[in-house]
Design a protein around this motif. Structure first.
Motif, PDB file in Angstrom:
ATOM      1  N   UNK A  82       0.611  -1.377   0.171  1.00  0.00           N
ATOM      2  CA  UNK A  82       0.146  -0.058   0.051  1.00  0.00           C
ATOM      3  C   UNK A  82       0.784   1.343   0.087  1.00  0.00           C
ATOM      4  N   UNK A  83       1.874   1.359   0.617  1.00  0.00           N
ATOM      5  CA  UNK A  83       2.726   2.491   0.847  1.00  0.00           C
ATOM      6  C   UNK A  83       3.506   2.465  -0.488  1.00  0.00           C
ATOM      7  N   UNK A  84       3.865   1.559  -1.154  1.00  0.00           N
ATOM      8  CA  UNK A  84       4.679   1.650  -2.617  1.00  0.00           C
ATOM      9  C   UNK A  84       3.617   2.252  -3.503  1.00  0.00           C
ATOM     10  N   UNK A  85       2.658   1.864  -3.271  1.00  0.00           N
ATOM     11  CA  UNK A  85       1.675   2.495  -4.295  1.00  0.00           C
ATOM     12  C   UNK A  85       0.962   3.755  -3.881  1.00  0.00           C
ATOM     13  N   UNK A  86       1.127   4.228  -2.618  1.00  0.00           N
ATOM     14  CA  UNK A  86       0.997   5.594  -2.416  1.00  0.00           C
ATOM     15  C   UNK A  86       1.891   6.296  -2.832  1.00  0.00           C
TER      16      UNK A  86
ATOM     17  N   UNK B 297      -1.669  15.144  -2.246  1.00  0.00           N
ATOM     18  CA  UNK B 297      -0.623  13.838  -1.902  1.00  0.00           C
ATOM     19  C   UNK B 297      -0.962  13.361  -0.653  1.00  0.00           C
ATOM     20  N   UNK B 298      -1.735  14.055   0.130  1.00  0.00           N
ATOM     21  CA  UNK B 298      -2.040  13.356   1.348  1.00  0.00           C
ATOM     22  C   UNK B 298      -3.387  12.483   1.330  1.00  0.00           C
ATOM     23  N   UNK B 299      -3.954  13.098   0.155  1.00  0.00           N
ATOM     24  CA  UNK B 299      -5.356  12.194  -0.462  1.00  0.00           C
ATOM     25  C   UNK B 299      -4.802  10.749  -0.604  1.00  0.00           C
ATOM     26  N   UNK B 300      -3.740  10.959  -1.276  1.00  0.00           N
ATOM     27  CA  UNK B 300      -3.051   9.561  -2.097  1.00  0.00           C
ATOM     28  C   UNK B 300      -2.765   8.574  -0.990  1.00  0.00           C
ATOM     29  N   UNK B 301      -2.052   9.193  -0.024  1.00  0.00           N
ATOM     30  CA  UNK B 301      -1.664   8.287   1.173  1.00  0.00           C
ATOM     31  C   UNK B 301      -2.814   7.654   1.909  1.00  0.00           C
ATOM     32  N   UNK B 302      -3.835   8.607   2.194  1.00  0.00           N
ATOM     33  CA  UNK B 302      -4.516   8.389   3.213  1.00  0.00           C
ATOM     34  C   UNK B 302      -5.686   7.426   2.580  1.00  0.00           C
ATOM     35  N   UNK B 303      -5.855   7.546   1.381  1.00  0.00           N
ATOM     36  CA  UNK B 303      -6.884   6.482   0.502  1.00  0.00           C
ATOM     37  C   UNK B 303      -6.169   5.046   0.472  1.00  0.00           C
TER      38      UNK B 303
ATOM     39  N   UNK C 204      -3.068   0.780   8.392  1.00  0.00           N
ATOM     40  CA  UNK C 204      -3.327   2.075   8.352  1.00  0.00           C
ATOM     41  C   UNK C 204      -2.201   2.997   8.473  1.00  0.00           C
ATOM     42  N   UNK C 205      -1.404   2.751   9.448  1.00  0.00           N
ATOM     43  CA  UNK C 205      -0.524   3.756   9.743  1.00  0.00           C
ATOM     44  C   UNK C 205       0.789   4.061   8.831  1.00  0.00           C
ATOM     45  N   UNK C 206       1.379   2.682   8.397  1.00  0.00           N
ATOM     46  CA  UNK C 206       2.635   2.824   7.614  1.00  0.00           C
ATOM     47  C   UNK C 206       2.420   3.471   6.393  1.00  0.00           C
ATOM     48  N   UNK C 207       1.459   3.601   5.516  1.00  0.00           N
ATOM     49  CA  UNK C 207       1.521   4.461   4.284  1.00  0.00           C
ATOM     50  C   UNK C 207       1.362   6.018   4.716  1.00  0.00           C
ATOM     51  N   UNK C 208       0.975   6.390   5.829  1.00  0.00           N
ATOM     52  CA  UNK C 208       1.064   7.627   6.252  1.00  0.00           C
ATOM     53  C   UNK C 208       2.491   8.251   6.824  1.00  0.00           C
ATOM     54  N   UNK C 209       3.044   7.295   7.496  1.00  0.00           N
ATOM     55  CA  UNK C 209       4.455   7.424   7.956  1.00  0.00           C
ATOM     56  C   UNK C 209       5.294   7.609   6.820  1.00  0.00           C
ATOM     57  N   UNK C 210       5.028   6.647   5.748  1.00  0.00           N
ATOM     58  CA  UNK C 210       5.834   6.714   4.270  1.00  0.00           C
ATOM     59  C   UNK C 210       5.682   8.087   3.638  1.00  0.00           C
ATOM     60  N   UNK C 211       4.448   8.395   3.641  1.00  0.00           N
ATOM     61  CA  UNK C 211       4.082   9.732   2.919  1.00  0.00           C
ATOM     62  C   UNK C 211       4.577  10.966   3.612  1.00  0.00           C
ATOM     63  N   UNK C 212       4.646  11.229   4.945  1.00  0.00           N
ATOM     64  CA  UNK C 212       5.075  12.067   5.768  1.00  0.00           C
ATOM     65  C   UNK C 212       6.706  12.006   5.724  1.00  0.00           C
ATOM     66  N   UNK C 213       7.286  10.952   5.327  1.00  0.00           N
ATOM     67  CA  UNK C 213       8.748  10.800   5.263  1.00  0.00           C
ATOM     68  C   UNK C 213       9.124  11.625   3.892  1.00  0.00           C
ATOM     69  N   UNK C 214       8.638  11.321   2.783  1.00  0.00           N
ATOM     70  CA  UNK C 214       9.045  11.815   1.475  1.00  0.00           C
ATOM     71  C   UNK C 214       8.407  12.892   0.917  1.00  0.00           C
TER      72      UNK C 214
END
Length: 262
Positions: free
Chosen positions: A29-33, A59-65, A119-129
């Motif tokens: 999920x994080x990769x596709x985010x 961008x937030x929308x992408x990782x949140x979904x 749920x949490x990992x994609x948001x962490x990855x998004x916030x990181x990059x």
């Protein structure tokens, strides 16, 4: 009704039994985010302010979904479908608990487990990059309520589709059509605010928008005051209506099973 909390608790334990598998799904999920974020950045640079979103919103929308895929089970059906297909649903109907209530309790346990592990990992990855928009305390609390209603709404939709198997004998055709529609009409692929009118207005009025678009708008702070209450009421109203329809269809399915099986 005392058994219902136990059903949710054991479902939570069952769906949490393989955390490494869940983490692998979270990585996917994080990769596709990241992939989706790159696409929306290009799109929003070409069309700034599309749908009222800025690039950080998109961008937030992408990782949140990607984080919500699991909890709202946007790609999945229900284990109940296999039990109807095998005939084991006859055992379920003899339990001293309403069929719909039992499977709703099971789905709540599944959703909590999935939200915690995936749920949490994609948001962490998004916030990181990427630069992302995070909610304040009030928006976070409202988002929690909206996600709970989205889970309830998701169950109500999937339960109706699953029960159709009593008449179609195989729900997979209905499930496939519903999957394609829900991917677009929920806002999973593209935010519904970016749809051209009147298609956007129609999509936002359908129950699928309560799965992704409404929770995302709450998270992004695009719903406040009356708009927030109307969004939550929209989700709750559709969930109540579809659960009521599920109750009626359950009774019809019970009568059909008795007529066919004696």
């Amino acid at each position: 009704m005392g058994v219902i909390p136990w059903v949710s608790w054991y479902a939570l334990r069952r769906y949490s039994a393989y955390p490494l598998g869940s983490m692998a799904e979270a990585v996917t999920n994080s990769f596709f985010g990241v992939v989706r974020a790159g696409i929306v950045i290009a799109l929003w640079h070409a069309r700034p302010g599309l749908g009222g979103y800025d690039t950080a919103d998109a961008v937030t929308y992408s990782f949140l979904t990607q984080s919500l895929i699991g909890p709202v089970q946007i790609f999945g059906g229900m284990e109940l479908a296999q039990r109807i297909r095998s005939g084991d649903v006859a055992i379920d109907l003899h339990r001293p608990v309403n069929l719909q209530a039992w499977w709703l309790a099971d789905d709540v346990g599944r959703a909590v487990s999935t939200l915690a592990l995936r749920g949490l990992p994609p948001m962490l990855v998004g916030g990181l990059f990427f630069t992302m928009r995070l909610p304040g305390p009030g928006e976070a609390a409202a988002f929690t309520v909206s996600v709970a209603l989205a889970v309830l709404l998701s169950f109500a939709l999937r339960y109706l589709i699953t029960l159709s198997q009593f008449w179609t004998h195989d729900e997979r055709g209905v499930q496939a059509v519903t999957l394609v529609l829900s991917l677009f009409l929920s806002g999973m692929i593209v935010p519904l605010v970016a749809f051209p009118e009147p298609l956007g207005a129609l999509a936002r009025a359908l129950p699928c928008s309560g799965l992704i678009q409404v929770p995302a708008d709450v998270f992004l702070g695009r719903r406040a005051g009356g708009a927030l209450l109307s969004g939550l009421a929209f989700q709750a109203g559709w969930a109540a209506a579809l659960l009521a329809a599920g109750g009626l269809l359950t009774r019809a399915a019970e009568r059909r099973l008795e007529a066919q099986g004696g």
